[in-house]
Design an enzyme around this catalytic site. Structure first.
Site, PDB file in Angstrom:
ATOM      1  N   HIS A  80     -54.261  -2.721  31.445  1.00  0.00           N
ATOM      2  CA  HIS A  80     -55.260  -3.257  30.572  1.00  0.00           C
ATOM      3  C   HIS A  80     -54.687  -4.276  29.798  1.00  0.00           C
ATOM      4  O   HIS A  80     -54.842  -5.506  29.506  1.00  0.00           O
ATOM      5  CB  HIS A  80     -56.233  -2.354  30.159  1.00  0.00           C
ATOM      6  N   ASP A  90     -57.328  -3.333  20.489  1.00  0.00           N
ATOM      7  CA  ASP A  90     -57.797  -2.099  20.527  1.00  0.00           C
ATOM      8  C   ASP A  90     -58.163  -1.614  22.082  1.00  0.00           C
ATOM      9  O   ASP A  90     -58.589  -2.557  22.938  1.00  0.00           O
ATOM     10  CB  ASP A  90     -59.351  -1.806  19.717  1.00  0.00           C
TER      11      ASP A  90
HETATM   12  P1  IMP Z   1     -55.215   2.208  20.323  1.00  0.00           P
HETATM   13  O1  IMP Z   1     -55.515   0.896  21.315  1.00  0.00           O
HETATM   14  O2  IMP Z   1     -54.003   2.411  19.870  1.00  0.00           O
HETATM   15  O3  IMP Z   1     -56.497   2.316  19.283  1.00  0.00           O
HETATM   16  O4  IMP Z   1     -55.585   3.367  21.479  1.00  0.00           O
HETATM   17  C1  IMP Z   1     -56.606   4.232  21.670  1.00  0.00           C
HETATM   18  C2  IMP Z   1     -56.272   5.509  22.666  1.00  0.00           C
HETATM   19  O5  IMP Z   1     -56.486   5.038  23.717  1.00  0.00           O
HETATM   20  C3  IMP Z   1     -54.801   5.714  22.388  1.00  0.00           C
HETATM   21  O6  IMP Z   1     -54.464   6.679  21.436  1.00  0.00           O
HETATM   22  C4  IMP Z   1     -54.709   6.562  23.893  1.00  0.00           C
HETATM   23  O7  IMP Z   1     -55.053   7.718  24.040  1.00  0.00           O
HETATM   24  C5  IMP Z   1     -55.574   5.688  24.705  1.00  0.00           C
HETATM   25  N1  IMP Z   1     -54.995   4.689  25.465  1.00  0.00           N
HETATM   26  C6  IMP Z   1     -55.156   3.285  25.207  1.00  0.00           C
HETATM   27  N2  IMP Z   1     -54.217   2.726  26.201  1.00  0.00           N
HETATM   28  C7  IMP Z   1     -53.659   3.686  26.956  1.00  0.00           C
HETATM   29  C8  IMP Z   1     -52.656   3.655  27.891  1.00  0.00           C
HETATM   30  O8  IMP Z   1     -52.157   2.415  28.256  1.00  0.00           O
HETATM   31  N3  IMP Z   1     -52.236   4.809  28.413  1.00  0.00           N
HETATM   32  C9  IMP Z   1     -52.916   5.830  28.059  1.00  0.00           C
HETATM   33  N4  IMP Z   1     -53.805   6.100  27.028  1.00  0.00           N
HETATM   34  C10 IMP Z   1     -54.122   4.651  26.717  1.00  0.00           C
END
Ligand code: IMP
Length: 209
Positions: A181, A69
């Site tokens: 990250h 996440d």
């Molecule tokens: P998840 O880890 O897929 O739940 O990501 C959550 C949200 O964080 C994504 O929909 C993006 O909006 C944002 N996010 C996470 N990692 C990135 C990245 O590397 N670049 C830009 N947005 C990110």
């Protein structure tokens, strides 16, 4: 070794598969594994959500499972969007709308050095018999005053990374992945698996002697 990637995001599954392939680890997608559940992210931290998803996938399938996440934390917004990064600006909002909301809420923060932010990622590995491990990664940057760049996704066009002098949307994917990250968390997980594999091989060699 086979690991289930508990994510419906094909890019994330491929990114972790690329990092684990040289270790001889095969990454299986949920579509290829019956019983892989869709788990709601109800945790109040990236770590809690990653563990929730990895544990549920391992319990439901009997496979060692991986989940992650991630999101953006903006200091001047008290850490928002944080775990709400995907849903900031409401359900169904586009990436552009989410970026616009961050920029609007930062409108009064005019000094670049006060627009500090970071992307954070928690990656969890869980086995069906109940053990789990967490690996984290983060990258520090500044929120721009307007979006810049056509690449990337999510908040990339407003995330300025000082060592590059550019936003994450202005650099090729490989260059971002080398410092991101997610790349950092995934590579730490790979280092753990490499070390665990080396320990197991050494143990087996010891038993044979
Ligand atoms: P998840 O880890 O897929 O739940 O990501 C959550 C949200 O964080 C994504 O929909 C993006 O909006 C944002 N996010 C996470 N990692 C990135 C990245 O590397 N670049 C830009 N947005 C990110």
């Amino acid at each position: 070794m086979r690991i289930l990637a508990a994510t419906r995001n094909a890019h994330k599954a491929e990114e972790i598969a690329e990092i684990l392939r040289p270790l001889g680890v095969e990454v299986v997608r949920p579509e290829e594994q019956s019983g892989a559940p869709d788990v709601e992210e109800t945790g109040d931290s990236f770590e809690a959500n990653a563990l929730l998803k990895a544990r549920a996938a391992a319990a439901a399938t009997g496979m060692t499972a991986f989940a992650d996440d991630s999101g953006l934390e903006v200091d001047a917004l008290g850490g928002e969007p944080g775990v709400l990064s995907a849903r900031y600006a409401g359900p169904g909002a586009s990436d552009a709308e989410k970026r616009a909301l961050v920029l609007a809420r930062l409108a009064d923060v005019r000094r670049p050095e006060e627009r500090t932010a970071r992307f954070r990622c928690a990656a969890a590995l869980a086995s069906p018999d109940g053990w789990a491990m967490l690996f984290t990664g983060s990258v520090e940057g500044l929120i721009t005053f307007e979006p810049r760049g056509e690449g990337g996704f999510g908040y990339d066009p407003i995330f300025f990374f000082p060592p590059f002098g550019k936003t994450f949307a202005e650099v090729p994917r490989e260059r971002k992945n080398a410092v991101s990250h997610r790349g950092r968390a995934f590579r730490t997980l790979a280092q753990f698996l490499r070390a665990a594999g080396a320990c197991l091989s050494a143990g087996e060699a010891g038993e044979r002697r």
